[in-house]
Design a protein around this motif. Sequence first.
Motif, PDB file in Angstrom:
ATOM      1  N   ARG A 195       5.858  18.531  -9.343  1.00  0.00           N
ATOM      2  CA  ARG A 195       4.813  18.252 -10.336  1.00  0.00           C
ATOM      3  C   ARG A 195       4.249  16.844 -10.175  1.00  0.00           C
ATOM      4  NH1 ARG A 195       8.706  20.947 -13.240  1.00  0.00           N
ATOM      5  NH2 ARG A 195       9.578  19.015 -14.088  1.00  0.00           N
ATOM      6  N   SER A 196       5.076  15.925  -9.679  1.00  0.00           N
ATOM      7  CA  SER A 196       4.633  14.529  -9.619  1.00  0.00           C
ATOM      8  C   SER A 196       3.458  14.328  -8.670  1.00  0.00           C
ATOM      9  CB  SER A 196       5.804  13.631  -9.189  1.00  0.00           C
ATOM     10  OG  SER A 196       6.152  13.852  -7.829  1.00  0.00           O
ATOM     11  N   ARG A 197       3.355  15.165  -7.635  1.00  0.00           N
ATOM     12  CA  ARG A 197       2.251  15.018  -6.676  1.00  0.00           C
ATOM     13  C   ARG A 197       0.886  15.330  -7.297  1.00  0.00           C
ATOM     14  NH1 ARG A 197       3.971  11.833  -2.577  1.00  0.00           N
ATOM     15  NH2 ARG A 197       5.449  12.811  -1.167  1.00  0.00           N
ATOM     16  N   LEU A 198       0.873  15.915  -8.489  1.00  0.00           N
ATOM     17  CA  LEU A 198      -0.395  16.163  -9.168  1.00  0.00           C
ATOM     18  C   LEU A 198      -1.002  14.874  -9.708  1.00  0.00           C
ATOM     19  CD1 LEU A 198       0.631  19.340 -11.227  1.00  0.00           C
ATOM     20  CD2 LEU A 198      -0.659  19.273  -9.075  1.00  0.00           C
ATOM     21  N   LEU A 199      -0.199  13.848  -9.866  1.00  0.00           N
ATOM     22  CA  LEU A 199      -0.643  12.604 -10.462  1.00  0.00           C
ATOM     23  C   LEU A 199      -1.180  11.645  -9.397  1.00  0.00           C
ATOM     24  CD1 LEU A 199       1.316  13.842 -12.609  1.00  0.00           C
ATOM     25  CD2 LEU A 199       2.002  11.497 -13.155  1.00  0.00           C
ATOM     26  N   ARG A 200      -2.343  11.086  -9.639  1.00  0.00           N
ATOM     27  CA  ARG A 200      -2.873  10.076  -8.722  1.00  0.00           C
ATOM     28  C   ARG A 200      -1.943   8.883  -8.627  1.00  0.00           C
ATOM     29  NH1 ARG A 200      -8.626   8.409 -10.695  1.00  0.00           N
ATOM     30  NH2 ARG A 200      -8.329   6.856  -9.051  1.00  0.00           N
ATOM     31  N   ALA A 201      -1.266   8.571  -9.741  1.00  0.00           N
ATOM     32  CA  ALA A 201      -0.351   7.435  -9.757  1.00  0.00           C
ATOM     33  C   ALA A 201       0.768   7.599  -8.745  1.00  0.00           C
ATOM     34  CB  ALA A 201       0.237   7.261 -11.156  1.00  0.00           C
ATOM     35  N   VAL A 202       1.113   8.839  -8.407  1.00  0.00           N
ATOM     36  CA  VAL A 202       2.147   9.128  -7.410  1.00  0.00           C
ATOM     37  C   VAL A 202       1.515   9.419  -6.055  1.00  0.00           C
ATOM     38  CG1 VAL A 202       3.993  10.741  -6.766  1.00  0.00           C
ATOM     39  CG2 VAL A 202       3.742  10.002  -9.150  1.00  0.00           C
ATOM     40  N   ARG A 203       0.435  10.144  -6.059  1.00  0.00           N
ATOM     41  CA  ARG A 203      -0.170  10.660  -4.827  1.00  0.00           C
ATOM     42  C   ARG A 203      -0.894   9.580  -4.025  1.00  0.00           C
ATOM     43  NH1 ARG A 203      -3.072  14.057  -7.264  1.00  0.00           N
ATOM     44  NH2 ARG A 203      -5.123  13.093  -7.020  1.00  0.00           N
ATOM     45  N   GLU A 204      -1.456   8.582  -4.693  1.00  0.00           N
ATOM     46  CA  GLU A 204      -2.308   7.602  -4.033  1.00  0.00           C
ATOM     47  C   GLU A 204      -1.798   6.183  -4.262  1.00  0.00           C
ATOM     48  OE1 GLU A 204      -6.231   8.072  -5.544  1.00  0.00           O
ATOM     49  OE2 GLU A 204      -6.332  10.231  -5.117  1.00  0.00           O
ATOM     50  N   GLU A 205      -2.205   5.267  -3.383  1.00  0.00           N
ATOM     51  CA  GLU A 205      -1.995   3.856  -3.649  1.00  0.00           C
ATOM     52  C   GLU A 205      -2.964   3.437  -4.749  1.00  0.00           C
ATOM     53  OE1 GLU A 205      -1.915  -0.243  -1.074  1.00  0.00           O
ATOM     54  OE2 GLU A 205      -3.804   0.821  -1.254  1.00  0.00           O
ATOM     55  N   THR A 206      -2.439   2.902  -5.844  1.00  0.00           N
ATOM     56  CA  THR A 206      -3.307   2.563  -6.981  1.00  0.00           C
ATOM     57  C   THR A 206      -3.713   1.099  -7.008  1.00  0.00           C
ATOM     58  OG1 THR A 206      -1.381   2.186  -8.391  1.00  0.00           O
ATOM     59  CG2 THR A 206      -2.330   4.408  -8.384  1.00  0.00           C
ATOM     60  N   PHE A 207      -2.911   0.203  -6.431  1.00  0.00           N
ATOM     61  CA  PHE A 207      -3.197  -1.230  -6.424  1.00  0.00           C
ATOM     62  C   PHE A 207      -3.242  -1.806  -7.832  1.00  0.00           C
ATOM     63  CE2 PHE A 207      -5.037  -4.482  -3.364  1.00  0.00           C
ATOM     64  CZ  PHE A 207      -4.050  -4.287  -2.423  1.00  0.00           C
TER      65      PHE A 207
END
Length: 559
Positions: free
Chosen positions: A402-414
Amino acid sequence: MLTYGSYIAGRESFSDEWTYTVRASAMLDDVIGSIRVKRDLDQGRMPAEQAPDSVVGRCAVADRHDVDAALAAAAGAVRRWAARPLRDRLRFVTELHRLTREKHDEIVEMLVAEGHPRALARWEVSGIVVNTSPETVEFLAGQLEQHIPAGERRFTVRRVADGVVCLNPPQNATLANAMLGAWALAAGNALVVRAPRSAPLGVLHAMHELVVPALERAGAPAEVLSVVCSDAPQTLQQWLESPLVDDIMYFGGSEQGVAFGAECVRHGKKPVLELAGNDICVVWRDADLDLAATALAEAFYGSGQICMVPNCAVVHPDIAGELLDKLTERVRGIRPGMPEDPGVLLSPVRRTDAFQEVLDEALDLGAQLVSGGRRLDVDGTPNEVGGLFLEPTVVRVDGLKRSRLLRAVREETFFPLLPVVVPDRAPDVELMERIVEFTDANPYGLRNSLWARDTEVIDAFVAGVRGGGLLKVNDSHIGFLPVLPTHGGTGLTGGPCGEANYPALRTSHLQGVSVAAGIDPSGAVFADADAPADSNADAPADSNADAPADSNADARETP
């Protein structure tokens, strides 16, 4: 104030256009007034001699002719420099190491003036020191050149300089990343550095105070280094189009960087890409939780605006609650403030609206807010309208898939935002397999780390995680270590050909050399094909045993 022109062919070149640097703490104290002063100076409406004390320096802005002159100087010098013995070129790195240690505090102060919190500035300079350490020099010497005697032949396997290397550092860490070019020089290349107009002073200062004198002490041609402060799009296009350029070291976001890498290849240049990172730190159930929490808090160095901080934690469900409590306690002590304050770790964040979007999405998808989430003024007071800082923010996310649905987990947020992912319970062997698969499936590949005591767990993690340029176990996630790479990685971090970035190796190519004496060519052509299968049976296992003790001296001896 400090004044620097473009550095080309051993001389400074000045222009009628300047960009001024206002001390970061003055900017935070009076944003509007400081911006007005900088604009008036940049546009020539205020004479330089009338600049207030808050203005710490200025750099001349280079034009197309300056960039062309820098490339021509580099191309003219590279053959002479590359032909110098490796020990001479490594002497440059040794001198650079010595100078960096001597001028450590001076370089830290320059970074602080540009807005780096003091603790962060010290960390950045430590990276330069470690990256040029004697242990690192000795290791890379062996990678750059090895000699193998073999009867009437002497074999050399070496890396040969690509030629003219151009380096475009990022705006968030210009000085430290520009210094990676030192190893491109050590490999025998000529180097052209573009100092970003938004933060050029530290780059030019470090080049003048560290790199130039180190090159002089090593006897390098003055033309082997050029530094220009110029517009990015125009300069990058010139580099792409110039027949004099061989390699381009590019730092930036993944999407833009991969596209630029393709342009490099299309123009016949080798791209050396340093792009985004989305690092994972795994904490197993037997970990030292106090130390693990301290390592996770490194996510908030520079407000998370550093590619190599941990961006996501994956925590064993048995200890998730206890670890989050310890992490929350440490996060409370991380605060904004003036960069001169040694206790400050947070930097201003420009894209606060994007932070809120990412956080809101995570909460809407079921994440739990553990701490943080607010905008802050420089004194730590909440200010949801005009705060330039973001409170260190921790969210809990239950479930690996489920965590991969979140941009906070899936992408570098900076951003100063750390998602702590807690997998569903499962037997330990199965759970570790899932965590290793999750970590290795990360499309980025800069650094990954693990906290665990069980050697079987450690072995499974190290054997299974193939992505990334660096794996660390029971150690600071962001700390620099001799010999190991400071940068580089796979996937979206380094592009299709990404790997651990040793700039001396990435900006050079392998070459094998054989020097013979007394060989009859007519008998040598088919010698190997006609030799019996056990032709080497009489050779001792240590075939170099009879070689002189110093046969590798040129390759391995630290000057």
